[in-house]
Design a protein around this motif. Structure first.
Motif, short mmCIF file in Angstrom:
data_model
loop_
_atom_site.label_atom_id
_atom_site.label_comp_id
_atom_site.label_asym_id
_atom_site.label_seq_id
_atom_site.Cartn_x
_atom_site.Cartn_y
_atom_site.Cartn_z
N ASP A 163 -1.33 -6.02 -2.43
CA ASP A 163 -0.87 -6.04 -1.04
C ASP A 163 -0.46 -4.64 -0.61
O ASP A 163 -0.19 -3.77 -1.43
CB ASP A 163 0.33 -6.99 -0.91
CG ASP A 163 -0.04 -8.43 -1.24
OD1 ASP A 163 -1.10 -8.87 -0.79
OD2 ASP A 163 0.74 -9.08 -1.97
N ILE A 164 -0.37 -4.45 0.70
CA ILE A 164 0.11 -3.18 1.23
C ILE A 164 1.63 -3.16 1.10
O ILE A 164 2.31 -4.07 1.58
CB ILE A 164 -0.31 -3.01 2.71
CG1 ILE A 164 -1.84 -3.03 2.83
CG2 ILE A 164 0.26 -1.71 3.29
CD1 ILE A 164 -2.37 -3.02 4.24
N PRO A 165 2.20 -2.13 0.44
CA PRO A 165 3.66 -2.11 0.25
C PRO A 165 4.41 -1.84 1.56
O PRO A 165 3.83 -1.38 2.54
CB PRO A 165 3.86 -0.95 -0.75
CG PRO A 165 2.65 -0.08 -0.59
CD PRO A 165 1.53 -0.99 -0.20
N ASP A 166 5.72 -2.12 1.55
CA ASP A 166 6.55 -2.01 2.76
C ASP A 166 6.60 -0.61 3.36
O ASP A 166 6.79 -0.45 4.56
CB ASP A 166 7.99 -2.46 2.45
CG ASP A 166 8.07 -3.95 2.16
OD1 ASP A 166 7.11 -4.66 2.50
OD2 ASP A 166 9.08 -4.40 1.60
N TYR A 167 6.49 0.41 2.51
CA TYR A 167 6.65 1.79 3.02
C TYR A 167 5.38 2.34 3.68
O TYR A 167 5.36 3.46 4.16
CB TYR A 167 7.14 2.74 1.91
CG TYR A 167 6.33 2.70 0.63
CD1 TYR A 167 5.24 3.54 0.45
CD2 TYR A 167 6.66 1.81 -0.39
CE1 TYR A 167 4.50 3.50 -0.73
CE2 TYR A 167 5.93 1.77 -1.57
CZ TYR A 167 4.85 2.62 -1.73
OH TYR A 167 4.12 2.58 -2.89
N VAL A 168 4.32 1.52 3.69
CA VAL A 168 3.09 1.87 4.41
C VAL A 168 2.88 0.78 5.46
O VAL A 168 2.49 -0.34 5.13
CB VAL A 168 1.88 1.96 3.45
CG1 VAL A 168 0.60 2.26 4.22
CG2 VAL A 168 2.11 3.03 2.39
N ALA A 169 3.18 1.10 6.72
CA ALA A 169 3.15 0.08 7.78
C ALA A 169 1.80 0.08 8.49
O ALA A 169 1.44 1.08 9.13
CB ALA A 169 4.26 0.34 8.79
#
Length: 204
Positions: A163-169
């Motif tokens: 998944d795309i992590p939180d720090y990359v929006a």
């Protein structure tokens, strides 16, 4: 740009771990090491061996960055305030090729590096072909029009394994914003990384 001189899955076999969490990794079938003596029981590893292994694993995960680049990142991390091991992870995660990989624009870190070096990635609207470029909080990373239709990019975006992590929006399918420098526990490593041992290795 660092060139891959050997098959990427060799690192998985050598470490006995599925470093990138890929379904094709040979470790999923054979957890023992390579070679005719790979299945023998391993002896106890020395402190130096553990530190070297931690360094090779972390360096390999980031696409086998060169030793010169990796050591430079460590030296910069050690000059910064706070925990050196956390700073090192933060610097490695700020690399442009890594953000492209985290954003699921590419299926592997090597594909992400190639996407950047071929001029398909823009930082704040400006084309950039330097994979090791450092991105800062608030930077927008986007794909060029041609790249958005590439089979490689479409394949990466459909992958269910990460998944795309939180720090990359994400902002749509072709643009993300780097929102903050992550800490070690925020980075979605498929296996346990030990940057503290890397710090010990270089500070000997």
């Amino acid at each position: 740009m660092s060139k891959r001189h050997s098959a990427k899955h060799k690192l998985d076999r050598r470490m006995g771990e599925n470093i990138w969490g890929r379904p094709k990794s040979p470790v999923n079938k054979r957890e023992y090491g390579p070679g005719q003596h790979g299945q023998r029981r391993k002896g106890k590893m020395s402190d130096f061996g553990l530190q070297l292994r931690a360094k090779q694993k972390l360096k390999g995960y980031y696409g086998d960055v060169t030793e010169k680049q990796f050591k430079k990142a460590y030296e910069e991390a050690s000059r910064m305030k706070g925990d050196t091991s956390q700073n090192l992870i933060g610097l490695l995660e700020q690399r442009l090729d890594m953000i492209v990989y985290r954003a699921k624009f590419a299926p592997t870190i090597w594909a992400a590096r190639q996407l950047v070096s071929h001029g398909h990635v823009r930082v704040n609207g400006v084309k950039c072909n330097i994979a090791s470029r450092r991105c800062y909080v608030g930077d927008e990373i986007s794909l060029g029009n041609k790249a958005q239709e590439m089979a490689l990019v479409l394949e990466a975006q459909s992958l269910a394994e990460r998944d795309i992590p939180d720090y990359v929006a994400p902002d749509g399918n072709a643009k993300v914003t780097f929102t903050r420098v992550p800490t070690l526990d925020e980075v979605p490593y498929p296996v346990k990384m030990e940057p503290n041992l890397v710090v010990e290795f270089y500070s000997r």
